[in-house]
Design a protein around this motif. Structure first.
Motif, mmCIF file in Angstrom:
data_model
loop_
_atom_site.group_PDB
_atom_site.id
_atom_site.type_symbol
_atom_site.label_atom_id
_atom_site.label_comp_id
_atom_site.label_asym_id
_atom_site.label_seq_id
_atom_site.Cartn_x
_atom_site.Cartn_y
_atom_site.Cartn_z
ATOM 1 N N LEU A 59 0.824 -1.202 0.000
ATOM 2 C CA LEU A 59 0.000 0.000 0.000
ATOM 3 C C LEU A 59 0.863 1.258 0.000
ATOM 4 O O LEU A 59 0.508 2.259 -0.634
ATOM 5 N N ARG A 60 1.993 1.210 0.694
ATOM 6 C CA ARG A 60 2.869 2.382 0.702
ATOM 7 C C ARG A 60 3.447 2.630 -0.689
ATOM 8 O O ARG A 60 3.623 3.773 -1.105
ATOM 9 N N LEU A 61 3.741 1.561 -1.425
ATOM 10 C CA LEU A 61 4.276 1.710 -2.780
ATOM 11 C C LEU A 61 3.275 2.375 -3.712
ATOM 12 O O LEU A 61 3.658 3.067 -4.657
ATOM 13 N N THR A 62 1.986 2.156 -3.469
ATOM 14 C CA THR A 62 0.963 2.673 -4.384
ATOM 15 C C THR A 62 0.317 3.964 -3.907
ATOM 16 O O THR A 62 -0.249 4.696 -4.720
ATOM 17 N N ARG A 63 0.383 4.264 -2.603
ATOM 18 C CA ARG A 63 -0.310 5.447 -2.087
ATOM 19 C C ARG A 63 0.241 6.730 -2.710
ATOM 20 O O ARG A 63 -0.506 7.639 -3.051
ATOM 21 N N ALA A 64 1.568 6.788 -2.865
ATOM 22 C CA ALA A 64 2.154 7.975 -3.489
ATOM 23 C C ALA A 64 1.714 8.075 -4.947
ATOM 24 O O ALA A 64 1.505 9.189 -5.466
ATOM 25 N N ASP A 65 1.568 6.935 -5.622
ATOM 26 C CA ASP A 65 1.094 6.973 -7.016
ATOM 27 C C ASP A 65 -0.324 7.519 -7.100
ATOM 28 O O ASP A 65 -0.687 8.177 -8.078
ATOM 29 N N VAL A 66 -1.155 7.229 -6.092
ATOM 30 C CA VAL A 66 -2.509 7.789 -6.080
ATOM 31 C C VAL A 66 -2.451 9.300 -5.894
ATOM 32 O O VAL A 66 -3.264 10.041 -6.460
ATOM 33 N N ALA A 67 -1.483 9.779 -5.128
ATOM 34 C CA ALA A 67 -1.303 11.227 -5.006
ATOM 35 C C ALA A 67 -0.970 11.832 -6.363
ATOM 36 O O ALA A 67 -1.504 12.891 -6.741
ATOM 37 N N TRP A 68 -0.085 11.179 -7.109
ATOM 38 C CA TRP A 68 0.221 11.642 -8.464
ATOM 39 C C TRP A 68 -1.028 11.581 -9.356
ATOM 40 O O TRP A 68 -1.264 12.473 -10.179
ATOM 41 N N GLN A 69 -1.813 10.529 -9.191
ATOM 42 C CA GLN A 69 -3.049 10.415 -9.964
ATOM 43 C C GLN A 69 -3.984 11.572 -9.652
ATOM 44 O O GLN A 69 -4.627 12.131 -10.557
ATOM 45 N N ALA A 70 -4.050 11.963 -8.385
ATOM 46 C CA ALA A 70 -4.892 13.103 -8.001
ATOM 47 C C ALA A 70 -4.439 14.370 -8.699
ATOM 48 O O ALA A 70 -5.265 15.188 -9.139
ATOM 49 N N ILE A 71 -3.126 14.548 -8.828
ATOM 50 C CA ILE A 71 -2.630 15.718 -9.559
ATOM 51 C C ILE A 71 -3.098 15.660 -11.004
ATOM 52 O O ILE A 71 -3.517 16.670 -11.580
ATOM 53 N N GLY A 72 -3.042 14.466 -11.596
ATOM 54 C CA GLY A 72 -3.503 14.328 -12.978
ATOM 55 C C GLY A 72 -4.961 14.695 -13.140
ATOM 56 O O GLY A 72 -5.345 15.350 -14.120
ATOM 57 N N VAL A 73 -5.800 14.294 -12.186
ATOM 58 C CA VAL A 73 -7.222 14.669 -12.222
ATOM 59 C C VAL A 73 -7.360 16.188 -12.174
ATOM 60 O O VAL A 73 -8.133 16.785 -12.932
ATOM 61 N N ALA A 74 -6.605 16.813 -11.286
ATOM 62 C CA ALA A 74 -6.641 18.276 -11.177
ATOM 63 C C ALA A 74 -6.168 18.929 -12.468
ATOM 64 O O ALA A 74 -6.778 19.904 -12.948
ATOM 65 N N VAL A 75 -5.100 18.412 -13.051
ATOM 66 C CA VAL A 75 -4.577 18.976 -14.294
ATOM 67 C C VAL A 75 -5.596 18.844 -15.423
ATOM 68 O O VAL A 75 -5.811 19.781 -16.201
ATOM 69 N N GLY A 76 -6.245 17.676 -15.518
ATOM 70 C CA GLY A 76 -7.245 17.500 -16.569
ATOM 71 C C GLY A 76 -8.373 18.504 -16.468
ATOM 72 O O GLY A 76 -8.806 19.073 -17.482
ATOM 73 N N ALA A 77 -8.853 18.734 -15.253
ATOM 74 C CA ALA A 77 -9.924 19.719 -15.052
ATOM 75 C C ALA A 77 -9.426 21.132 -15.318
ATOM 76 O O ALA A 77 -10.124 21.950 -15.941
ATOM 77 N N TYR A 78 -8.233 21.448 -14.850
ATOM 78 C CA TYR A 78 -7.643 22.776 -15.052
ATOM 79 C C TYR A 78 -7.463 23.071 -16.543
ATOM 80 O O TYR A 78 -7.793 24.171 -17.024
ATOM 81 N N GLU A 79 -6.947 22.103 -17.293
ATOM 82 C CA GLU A 79 -6.740 22.309 -18.735
ATOM 83 C C GLU A 79 -8.066 22.558 -19.439
ATOM 84 O O GLU A 79 -8.159 23.422 -20.338
ATOM 85 N N ALA A 80 -9.102 21.821 -19.051
ATOM 86 C CA ALA A 80 -10.418 22.027 -19.656
ATOM 87 C C ALA A 80 -10.953 23.416 -19.325
ATOM 88 O O ALA A 80 -11.528 24.108 -20.185
ATOM 89 N N ALA A 81 -10.778 23.840 -18.074
ATOM 90 C CA ALA A 81 -11.262 25.156 -17.660
ATOM 91 C C ALA A 81 -10.518 26.274 -18.373
ATOM 92 O O ALA A 81 -11.123 27.282 -18.789
ATOM 93 N N LEU A 82 -9.215 26.129 -18.520
ATOM 94 C CA LEU A 82 -8.422 27.155 -19.197
ATOM 95 C C LEU A 82 -8.836 27.292 -20.661
ATOM 96 O O LEU A 82 -9.018 28.405 -21.170
ATOM 97 N N ALA A 83 -9.003 26.149 -21.348
ATOM 98 C CA ALA A 83 -9.430 26.186 -22.751
ATOM 99 C C ALA A 83 -10.810 26.824 -22.880
ATOM 100 O O ALA A 83 -11.061 27.620 -23.799
ATOM 101 N N TYR A 84 -11.693 26.488 -21.973
ATOM 102 C CA TYR A 84 -13.046 27.054 -21.984
ATOM 103 C C TYR A 84 -13.001 28.557 -21.760
ATOM 104 O O TYR A 84 -13.682 29.332 -22.456
ATOM 105 N N ALA A 85 -12.188 28.994 -20.800
ATOM 106 C CA ALA A 85 -12.128 30.425 -20.466
ATOM 107 C C ALA A 85 -11.630 31.251 -21.634
ATOM 108 O O ALA A 85 -12.027 32.419 -21.801
#
Length: 410
Positions: free
Chosen positions: A265-291
């Protein structure tokens, strides 16, 4: 830098351009080989994964047809030396989780379950024979894995509350085997996996052990969970185990208690943190393009101060999360990362992800709730990422225990 030619796609590859959301250029810290791999993976994601992501999300189907492509790119077992396509860093592996999640969080979760959880469970807990049998076929995508830990009544308290049982016995042929009984919930990939890693409590010594349950297995039932509103393209299942027989040879030989499970679980928990950043980036990129294209009061809304503030705040949250995750991944390579380090990264990154996706949806007004405008899927998927691999509350309490020396959750 020298260009290379990918013989499969006949496309020239070079280190990938830095994402606009990578404001401080952290990607440049990767080696040239790692950056070339990022470029190839990013190109594949844009060509093959993004076009059908919304449709798969609505249809609640996993991207199984893309498995050969994922395997060819080395996305399965990239952190396991025996099967990795090339020597790489934990920062690179985290960055790949970001790249996949910024296109499709469901795909990132599918890969995380198969590669991060199931394969790592075998890599950490398996005997040499088990590693030899399973890891190569799983890396090639020929066999898919699932990871059965969470139970209907036990999530955060799984370490002490696990109810699924394993009872050892000798069968009529004189061979040792185990009988598994219990239930699991929210198990990704379990409806189509070839092997499910089941964690069960030994009725003899009360220790948690791991078992490779080959599919199909008599007494094993996996039922797809319907009516989800997050990570809809991940096929989560309820599992029922009724006198499932597992030979001793399919018990993970190096797992002796929950402390060993925690290593996975410790090996993968940090990867989930990186995944969370990816989710944020995907939403941010969509919002920026829309704006930049949405016109109100005769001008693009990107020209308005309050919109720019939302974008700037989101970019700052993304940047801070990347910085935290870069360091926690470096600590993994240095063999210095502890549970509380990965827990802090997961808690912080998912909290900031939630704020970013909320701003992105808000920036789009009513259009923000429609899949066609790009933010809605990330907004919904963020809720699952916020919760799995340890809730925000539990991860902060793990950090709190490290700070004070006092456990507040037992």
């Amino acid at each position: 830098m020298t260009l290379t030619l990918d013989p499969q796609s006949q496309a020239a590859t070079a280190p990938a351009d830095v994402l606009d959301a990578d404001f401080y250029g952290f990607q440049r810290r990767l080696t040239e080989a790692e950056q070339i791999s990022v470029a190839e993976i990013r190109d594949y994601l844009e060509r093959e994964v993004r076009p059908g992501a919304d449709d798969r999300w609505e249809a609640t189907t996993s991207p199984r047809h893309l498995i050969p492509g994922f395997a060819e790119l080395g996305l399965f077992g990239s952190g396991i030396p025996e099967v990795a396509h090339f020597e790489n860093s934990a920062v690179y592996r985290g960055w790949i989780a970001l790249e996949i999640a910024r296109v499709d969080p469901s795909t990132a979760t599918f890969i995380g379950v198969h590669s991060g959880l199931a394969m790592n469970a075998i890599a950490v807990g398996g005997s040499p024979e088990q590693k030899s049998e399973w890891l190569e076929p799983m890396a090639r995508g020929e066999l898919i894995g699932a990871f059965g830990l969470t139970e209907p009544l036990h999530g955060s308290d799984t370490a002490k509350g696990l109810e699924t049982t394993a009872t050892r016995r000798t069968n009529a042929d004189g061979a040792d085997e185990w009988v598994l009984n219990g239930a699991k919930r929210w198990i990704g990939n379990a409806t189509f996996a070839d092997v499910v890693v089941i964690w069960a409590r030994d009725t003899a010594d009360d220790q948690v052990k791991g078992f490779l349950v080959r599919q199909p297995a008599t007494g094993f039932t996996a039922t797809k969970i319907e009516r989800k509103q997050s990570l809809r393209a991940v096929e989560n299942a309820d599992i029922v185990l009724e006198d499932v027989i597992v030979p001793e040879s399919d018990r993970l030989q190096e797992i002796h208690g929950f402390r060993d499970v925690a290593i996975v679980l410790r090996l993968t928990r940090a990867d989930v943190a990186w995944q969370a950043i990816g989710v944020a980036v995907g939403a941010y990129e969509a919002a920026l393009a829309y704006a930049k294209t949405r016109v109100q009061f005769g001008k693009p809304i990107a020209s308005f101060q309050l919109v720019q503030q939302k974008l700037a705040d989101s970019l700052a949250d993304i940047t801070a999360s990347i910085a935290l995750c870069v360091r926690v991944s470096e600590m993994l390579d240095e063999d210095a990362q502890k549970d509380h380090h990965s827990a802090m990264a997961k808690a912080f990154a998912t909290k900031k992800m939630r704020e970013v996706v909320a701003r992105s949806r808000e920036l789009m007004g009513g259009n923000g709730i429609q899949l066609d405008h790009g933010a809605a899927r990330f907004f919904a998927d963020a809720e699952a990422v916020y919760t799995f691999e340890g809730t925000y509350d539990m991860n902060t309490l793990i950090v709190g225990r490290a700070i004070t020396g006092i456990a507040a959750f037992v």
